[in-house]
Design an enzyme around this catalytic site. Structure first.
Site, short mmCIF file in Angstrom:
data_model
loop_
_atom_site.label_atom_id
_atom_site.label_comp_id
_atom_site.label_asym_id
_atom_site.label_seq_id
_atom_site.Cartn_x
_atom_site.Cartn_y
_atom_site.Cartn_z
N SER A 133 0.88 -1.28 0.01
CA SER A 133 -0.05 -0.13 0.06
C SER A 133 0.81 1.46 0.19
O SER A 133 0.60 2.31 -0.75
CB SER A 133 -0.86 -0.07 1.06
OG SER A 133 -1.65 1.15 1.37
N PHE B 16 2.46 1.96 -3.54
CA PHE B 16 1.51 2.66 -4.55
C PHE B 16 1.17 3.92 -4.01
O PHE B 16 0.63 4.90 -4.99
CB PHE B 16 0.33 1.63 -4.75
CG PHE B 16 0.35 0.58 -5.86
CD1 PHE B 16 0.23 0.66 -7.08
CD2 PHE B 16 1.00 -0.73 -5.24
CE1 PHE B 16 0.47 -0.23 -7.93
CE2 PHE B 16 1.28 -1.76 -6.21
CZ PHE B 16 0.98 -1.71 -7.42
N HIS B 17 0.80 4.29 -2.72
CA HIS B 17 0.66 5.70 -2.24
C HIS B 17 1.80 6.72 -2.78
O HIS B 17 1.56 7.74 -3.20
CB HIS B 17 0.42 5.56 -0.89
CG HIS B 17 -1.07 5.41 -0.44
ND1 HIS B 17 -1.35 4.21 -0.09
CD2 HIS B 17 -2.10 6.15 -0.09
CE1 HIS B 17 -2.68 4.03 0.31
NE2 HIS B 17 -3.00 5.47 0.35
N GLU B 18 3.12 6.30 -2.77
CA GLU B 18 4.07 7.13 -3.21
C GLU B 18 4.20 7.06 -4.74
O GLU B 18 4.54 8.28 -5.17
CB GLU B 18 5.55 6.42 -2.65
CG GLU B 18 6.70 7.23 -2.92
CD GLU B 18 6.43 8.59 -2.48
OE1 GLU B 18 7.11 9.40 -2.91
OE2 GLU B 18 5.95 8.72 -1.12
#
Length: 494
Positions: A416, A419-421
């Protein structure tokens, strides 16, 4: 004269039916009074009381009222009969309904924010510019649009691989290798386009979110079909939901099935889904209207409140500490409003609109995450499509391979965080890992809130910690960090 008086008395005497009705009403009121002496009431007393004559008439309502006064709450009636807590005491506060206080909070919230909006408009005027919704700069991002239009090519490649697997043209290891190549190319392709074209931040975020969604769907499509092949070879059948039109492997390997999965508001592939019977067109139009309204509200808050505050701030990790805290707190409320509007627009309105159009039946896109007692509960309830994907394709596969639960949880948060980065850092044309660290710091918060919840069973300590660190401090801090890093990067290039 005597005969005439007797006749008048006979005419004024209550009939048996009327007396019986009056007696029934009297007995009902007596029972409701909870009088300790109710057993002493007899039918004769009731009858005598009901026959009270005033000026030759009978006032039955006055008789019933007199019974209530006579037998209800006498001076000797005990008022305090059992143990009771005050509604706001610690033992009873969570057992009471606070609907009235909730309504009061809504009224106060509307009044306070209305005053702030009027004050802001009187002081600064309308700050929304004509280029907020569309400007000539958006035309420079046409390569990103072309990239988004060509991304469906990768699911088509995955379909061809699965078709070859059905025909036994390639080995299982070759199938896995090809799926890895396809999914990796799918996520790096938009990254390359964004970096080469120096696109706007919002355009890059939209493309990365779209590409990440397709990547998650590709992984689920490949993983699920691999599992179906293993079950088929073992002579077992896949589990199906009740009352469904069962589609068995390999009948699901067709373009229609893949297309429905790619447009459905889910990240987890299965051969068939619960379907609704029809499309509610009027309902869809109402949801679209709400989507337009709340998107406008988000734009107003961003332009009218967030942009001026951010532009008048300093880097939160540089300069005066108290000034940085003041800027973060001032930015926290509009950031929270924008985040809540974003949640409502995407997870409730948009996903339900898509589900209605494709007749997708399972619409549990979120749960009551606002009541989460721990940070772990929040991550399990606020984004159900991603949570179900993580549980299905990361967490439980790790457990089946002997990975401890704590390590499997860290792996899920790691995926997670990456993918946030990617969805924030790549569009900003830099990788500062602020979003990555913001997600990974959730792990100690999970441990802390779980400990506090186990220690204080009836106290929403974890819920308060979530709202404080995640919404009030965490999000505005990330906004300031990324904004100043982007500005500093632009100045260095100049």
């Amino acid at each position: 004269m005597e005969t005439e008086n007797n006749n008048n008395n006979n005419n004024e005497t209550t009939s048996p039916a009327e007396g019986e009705g009056i007696r029934k009403r009297s007995n009902i009121n007596i029972a409701r009074s909870e009088s300790c002496s109710s057993s002493s009431i007899t039918a004769d007393d009731s009858n005598n009381g009901n026959k009270k004559e005033t000026n030759g008439t009978i006032d039955s309502s006055q008789n019933v009222s007199s019974h209530n006064v006579r037998y209800s709450f006498r001076a000797s009636y005990p008022t305090h009969r059992k143990l009771k807590e005050s509604p706001l005491s610690s033992d009873a506060i969570f057992k009471q309904s606070h609907a009235g206080l909730f309504n009061l909070c809504i009224v106060v919230l509307i009044a306070v924010n209305s005053r702030l909006i009027i004050e802001n408009l009187m002081k600064y005027g309308l700050l929304i510019q004509t280029g907020f919704w569309f400007s000539s700069k958006n035309l420079r991002d046409w390569p990103l649009l072309m990239c988004g239009l060509t991304l469906p090519f990768f699911p088509l490649c995955a379909f061809l691989v699965e078709k070859a697997a059905v025909r036994n043209c390639i080995s299982e290891w070759s199938i896995i290798f090809l799926h890895i190549i396809i999914s990796t190319a799918e996520i790096f392709y938009p990254i390359y386009v964004i970096e080469r074209c120096h696109s706007a931040v919002l355009s890059g975020v939209a493309l990365m979110l779209y590409a990440s969604t397709i990547w998650l769907k590709l992984v689920s499509y490949a993983h699920t079909n691999h599992d179906l092949r293993m079950l088929t070879k073992a002579g077992e059948k896949a589990e199906a939901f009740v009352d469904s039109s069962i589609v068995e492997y390999p009948s699901n390997i067709n373009l229609k099935n893949l297309t429905h999965f790619m447009v459905a508001p889910t990240l987890c592939y299965q051969t068939s889904y619960p379907r609704t019977t029809h499309i509610r067109k009027g309902w869809v139009l109402r949801q679209l209207g709400k989507l337009v309204i709340f998107t406008g509200v988000m734009g107003f808050i961003v332009e009218q409140y967030m942009n001026p505050t951010i532009k008048n701030s300093q880097h939160p990790l540089k300069g005066n500490f108290l000034y940085a805290v003041e800027r973060v707190l001032k930015l926290s409320i509009p950031t929270l409003y924008v985040w809540l509007c974003m949640f409502y627009c995407f997870f409730h309105l948009w996903l339900n609109i898509v589900a209605e159009l494709v007749r997708f039946g399972d619409r549990e896109f979120y749960k009551d995450w606002w009541n989460a007692k721990t940070v772990e509960e929040y991550w399990r309830m606020w984004n159900m499509p991603v949570h179900k994907w993580m549980v299905r394709h990361i967490y439980f596969p790790s457990l089946r391979r002997g990975v401890p639960k704590s390590a499997a949880l860290v792996i899920a948060f790691l995926v997670s965080a990456v993918f946030h980065e990617l969805c924030i850092g790549v569009p900003c044309h830099m990788l500062r890992a602020w979003a990555f660290m913001g997600i990974m710091v959730q792990i100690p918060l999970v441990v802390l809130t779980n400990y506090l919840q186990n220690k204080f069973q009836n106290i929403m300590v974890g819920n308060i910690i979530f709202w404080l660190f995640f919404s009030i401090l965490g999000q505005p801090m990330c906004v300031l960090l990324y904004y100043h890093d982007v500005i500093n990067q632009g100045e260095r290039k100049k």
